[in-house]
Design a protein around this motif. Structure first.
Motif, PDB file in Angstrom:
ATOM      1  N   ARG A   1       0.832  -0.969  -0.152  1.00 20.62           N
ATOM      2  CA  ARG A   1       0.278   0.128  -0.094  1.00 20.62           C
ATOM      3  C   ARG A   1       1.047   0.789  -0.115  1.00 20.62           C
ATOM      4  O   ARG A   1       1.737   1.172   0.518  1.00 20.62           O
ATOM      5  CB  ARG A   1      -1.321  -0.198   1.633  1.00 20.62           C
ATOM      6  N   PRO A   2       0.431   2.678  -0.500  1.00 24.84           N
ATOM      7  CA  PRO A   2       0.861   4.023  -0.215  1.00 24.84           C
ATOM      8  C   PRO A   2       1.674   3.932   1.415  1.00 24.84           C
ATOM      9  O   PRO A   2       0.605   3.629   2.312  1.00 24.84           O
ATOM     10  CB  PRO A   2       0.310   4.828  -0.368  1.00 24.84           C
ATOM     11  N   HIS A   3       2.969   4.361   1.308  1.00 24.08           N
ATOM     12  CA  HIS A   3       3.140   4.278   2.926  1.00 24.08           C
ATOM     13  C   HIS A   3       3.107   5.850   2.916  1.00 24.08           C
ATOM     14  O   HIS A   3       3.064   6.736   2.374  1.00 24.08           O
ATOM     15  CB  HIS A   3       4.791   3.982   2.550  1.00 24.08           C
ATOM     16  N   LEU A   4       2.576   5.970   3.989  1.00 22.13           N
ATOM     17  CA  LEU A   4       1.620   7.524   4.291  1.00 22.13           C
ATOM     18  C   LEU A   4       2.498   7.807   5.943  1.00 22.13           C
ATOM     19  O   LEU A   4       2.039   8.806   5.930  1.00 22.13           O
ATOM     20  CB  LEU A   4       0.121   7.859   4.141  1.00 22.13           C
ATOM     21  N   TYR A   5       3.052   7.620   6.015  1.00 23.19           N
ATOM     22  CA  TYR A   5       3.494   7.638   7.319  1.00 23.19           C
ATOM     23  C   TYR A   5       4.847   8.524   7.228  1.00 23.19           C
ATOM     24  O   TYR A   5       6.071   7.875   6.696  1.00 23.19           O
ATOM     25  CB  TYR A   5       4.405   6.742   8.408  1.00 23.19           C
TER      26      TYR A   5
ATOM     27  N   HIS B   1      -4.960  10.650   0.319  1.00 22.70           N
ATOM     28  CA  HIS B   1      -5.869  10.617   0.955  1.00 22.70           C
ATOM     29  C   HIS B   1      -7.182  10.149   1.386  1.00 22.70           C
ATOM     30  O   HIS B   1      -7.431  10.078   2.570  1.00 22.70           O
ATOM     31  CB  HIS B   1      -6.019  12.793   1.197  1.00 22.70           C
ATOM     32  N   HIS B   2      -7.761   9.777   0.391  1.00 22.39           N
ATOM     33  CA  HIS B   2      -8.841   9.196   0.050  1.00 22.39           C
ATOM     34  C   HIS B   2      -8.905   7.764   1.333  1.00 22.39           C
ATOM     35  O   HIS B   2      -9.951   6.923   1.070  1.00 22.39           O
ATOM     36  CB  HIS B   2      -9.414   8.401  -1.063  1.00 22.39           C
ATOM     37  N   LEU B   3      -7.501   7.521   0.842  1.00 24.22           N
ATOM     38  CA  LEU B   3      -6.981   5.661   1.842  1.00 24.22           C
ATOM     39  C   LEU B   3      -7.181   6.263   3.404  1.00 24.22           C
ATOM     40  O   LEU B   3      -7.223   5.168   4.059  1.00 24.22           O
ATOM     41  CB  LEU B   3      -5.824   5.671   1.174  1.00 24.22           C
ATOM     42  N   LEU B   4      -6.867   7.543   4.007  1.00 24.01           N
ATOM     43  CA  LEU B   4      -7.489   7.992   5.592  1.00 24.01           C
ATOM     44  C   LEU B   4      -8.784   7.681   6.263  1.00 24.01           C
ATOM     45  O   LEU B   4      -9.066   7.842   5.353  1.00 24.01           O
ATOM     46  CB  LEU B   4      -5.786   9.274   5.214  1.00 24.01           C
ATOM     47  N   GLN B   5      -8.792   7.333   7.206  1.00 21.77           N
ATOM     48  CA  GLN B   5      -9.581   7.087   8.073  1.00 21.77           C
ATOM     49  C   GLN B   5      -9.049   7.241   9.679  1.00 21.77           C
ATOM     50  O   GLN B   5      -8.380   7.106  10.061  1.00 21.77           O
ATOM     51  CB  GLN B   5     -10.355   5.515   8.097  1.00 21.77           C
TER      52      GLN B   5
ATOM     53  N   MET C   1       0.110  -2.388  10.752  1.00 19.46           N
ATOM     54  CA  MET C   1      -0.404  -2.362  11.453  1.00 19.46           C
ATOM     55  C   MET C   1      -1.015  -0.733  11.820  1.00 19.46           C
ATOM     56  O   MET C   1      -1.585  -0.341  12.623  1.00 19.46           O
ATOM     57  CB  MET C   1       1.253  -2.370  12.348  1.00 19.46           C
ATOM     58  N   LEU C   2      -1.238  -0.079  11.066  1.00 20.31           N
ATOM     59  CA  LEU C   2      -1.610   1.641  10.745  1.00 20.31           C
ATOM     60  C   LEU C   2      -2.697   1.956  10.904  1.00 20.31           C
ATOM     61  O   LEU C   2      -3.642   1.313  10.104  1.00 20.31           O
ATOM     62  CB  LEU C   2      -0.806   2.303   9.941  1.00 20.31           C
ATOM     63  N   ARG C   3      -3.582   1.289  11.725  1.00 16.05           N
ATOM     64  CA  ARG C   3      -4.870   2.067  11.674  1.00 16.05           C
ATOM     65  C   ARG C   3      -6.093   2.471  10.975  1.00 16.05           C
ATOM     66  O   ARG C   3      -6.972   2.790  10.883  1.00 16.05           O
ATOM     67  CB  ARG C   3      -5.466   2.217  13.146  1.00 16.05           C
ATOM     68  N   GLU C   4      -4.989   4.184  11.009  1.00 21.73           N
ATOM     69  CA  GLU C   4      -5.419   4.398  10.358  1.00 21.73           C
ATOM     70  C   GLU C   4      -5.288   4.534   7.867  1.00 21.73           C
ATOM     71  O   GLU C   4      -5.780   6.104   7.869  1.00 21.73           O
ATOM     72  CB  GLU C   4      -4.302   6.680  10.013  1.00 21.73           C
ATOM     73  N   MET C   5      -5.340   3.352   8.227  1.00 23.62           N
ATOM     74  CA  MET C   5      -5.546   3.392   6.730  1.00 23.62           C
ATOM     75  C   MET C   5      -6.377   2.182   6.995  1.00 23.62           C
ATOM     76  O   MET C   5      -6.257   1.283   7.359  1.00 23.62           O
ATOM     77  CB  MET C   5      -4.873   3.191   6.414  1.00 23.62           C
ATOM     78  N   ALA C   6      -7.194   2.309   6.142  1.00 30.47           N
ATOM     79  CA  ALA C   6      -8.574   0.945   5.846  1.00 30.47           C
ATOM     80  C   ALA C   6      -7.346  -0.868   5.484  1.00 30.47           C
ATOM     81  O   ALA C   6      -6.936  -0.257   4.707  1.00 30.47           O
ATOM     82  CB  ALA C   6      -9.729   1.135   5.188  1.00 30.47           C
TER      83      ALA C   6
END
Length: 416
Positions: free
Chosen positions: A37-41, A194-198, A381-386
């Motif tokens: 997935r895109p790495h967004l951290y 940004h559409h992947l973030l939650q 692990m990152l909860r901010e992504m679905a």
């Protein structure tokens, strides 16, 4: 003992991914595999400690190192900044208020990128007071490259301060401009995905805690700072800006960890005023000793009928010295067991090839094994992504690490 809780293992897994890729990448192939997935951290924290792996330092020792240095680094930076923008006495009082709440100590050592973002925020504050907009902008940009949320609160504090202090308006806007420009490449990457973030409810929201005496002092300090005008008003605007964490659903972070930061600095301002009024040094000394050793915190569960629990002497000094039994917190416990983890990592290596995938019904266990073995995981692990449903993750894994339900009940996820 260190590291505590879970967060360090996510960062170790990212560093392992950077190590395998030969440097920073924008696609997280080590989780949500095989697609990734895109790495967004933000990558700056991982880049800093990526170089630690070049020395051959074991990953768990790397995590212990950054845990040990994080709290002293934040305190030392706060002291150096406050002594320059205020006075030596206020700098010492800030050390006491920052070091007192045990919850803030845990937040500092568990959420390492956020801690470094606060350090960058202190540097930005010093640059603002000295009207060095270029340095301030670079500190703000560093915060954006370190953490996803705190830099926006720092930016909001600058915007609010510019509205109430015309003398600093140009400096605030210049710092904002430089910071956003220097962070532009990363912000553009976030915007593209940004559409992947939650924002999801976090487990820590089930039990909230707050160091009530220090928050009350912080409220008094807010009034004092507002009346002082000039430099002190920035602390007031920073506290107002950080309150947005509560509105965004991060109530625990606001009341107990990063959100406390400006309120603890304002508590130091209030303590300074209180000691001035007492005028007896020995009484002031007793007050500070009592605060550092005996200050209580309130623990409560939103939406439940249980009464408030008051934890007396819930301070860093009392807890770490063994003077009191700490209130049970998941964030205050290590989950790393050398014998168990080494045996499990060895089993993962023995039953998989380097390019094969693993899965665990406990996401962070999969991430830990990614960090220690280099095997990519089908979950994340990152909860901010679905995350994908377990039914899609399990079939792609060569090895499944299943933690049994502690209640002894059959897991519905396994049945599915």
């Amino acid at each position: 003992v260190f590291p505590y809780f879970l967060d360090s293992y996510y960062h170790l897994a990212v560093i392992r991914g950077f190590q395998q890729a030969g440097g920073p990448v924008l696609h997280a192939f080590w989780e949500a595999a095989p697609q990734g997935r895109p790495h967004l951290y933000p990558p700056l924290f991982h880049l800093i400690f990526f170089h630690g792996t070049l020395t051959g330092m074991p990953f768990i020792q790397l995590a212990r190192f950054w845990t040990w240095v994080s709290f002293p680094l934040l305190l030392a930076t706060a002291w150096m900044v406050m002594i320059r923008v205020a006075s030596p006495r206020l700098a010492c009082l800030a050390l006491i208020t920052l070091a007192t709440p045990y919850s803030f100590f845990l937040g500092t050592i568990n959420h390492l990128p956020a801690t470094l973002a606060l350090v960058a925020g202190l540097g930005m504050m010093l640059a603002l007071y000295r009207k060095r907009w270029l340095a301030g902008g670079l500190f703000l940009a560093a915060a954006f490259w370190l953490h996803a949320g705190l830099p926006w609160l720092l930016a909001l504090s600058l915007l609010l301060f510019s509205l109430v202090e015309p003398e600093y308006r140009k400096s605030c806007w210049a710092i904002l401009g430089v910071g956003l420009l220097a962070a532009g490449p990363w912000l553009l990457h976030l915007w593209n995905h940004h559409h992947l973030l939650q924002i999801q409810p976090r487990g820590e929201e089930r039990m909230l805690e707050a160091p009530a005496p220090l928050l009350l002092l912080g409220l008094w300090g807010l009034v004092i700072a507002w009346r002082k005008k000039g430099n002190f008003r920035y602390l007031a605007m920073m506290a107002v800006a950080f309150s947005a964490m509560f509105l965004a659903g991060y109530r625990s972070r606001f009341l107990a960890t990063q959100g406390l930061f400006p309120w603890l600095l304002l508590a130091a301002v209030a303590l300074g005023r209180l000691i001035e009024r007492i005028r007896r040094p020995w009484v002031g000394g007793l007050l500070l000793a009592g605060l550092a050793l005996l200050s209580p915190s309130l623990h409560f569960s939103p939406g439940r009928t249980t009464a408030l629990h008051v934890a007396w002497a819930d301070t860093t000094l009392s807890t770490l010295s063994g003077g009191v039994r700490p209130t049970p917190r998941g964030t205050g416990l290590p989950i790393y067991n050398k014998k168990f983890m080494e045996e499990l990592a060895e089993a993962v290596r023995a039953h998989t090839e380097p390019d094969e995938l693993i899965y665990s019904n406990v996401n962070y266990l999969a991430g830990m094994m990614t960090a220690f073995t280099g095997r990519a995981a089908t979950n994340q692990m990152l909860r901010e992504m679905a995350d994908r449903p377990a039914g899609e993750q399990i079939p792609r894994a060569r090895l499944i690490l299943w933690i049994k339900d502690l209640s002894g009940e059959r897991s519905r996820k396994m049945e599915e």
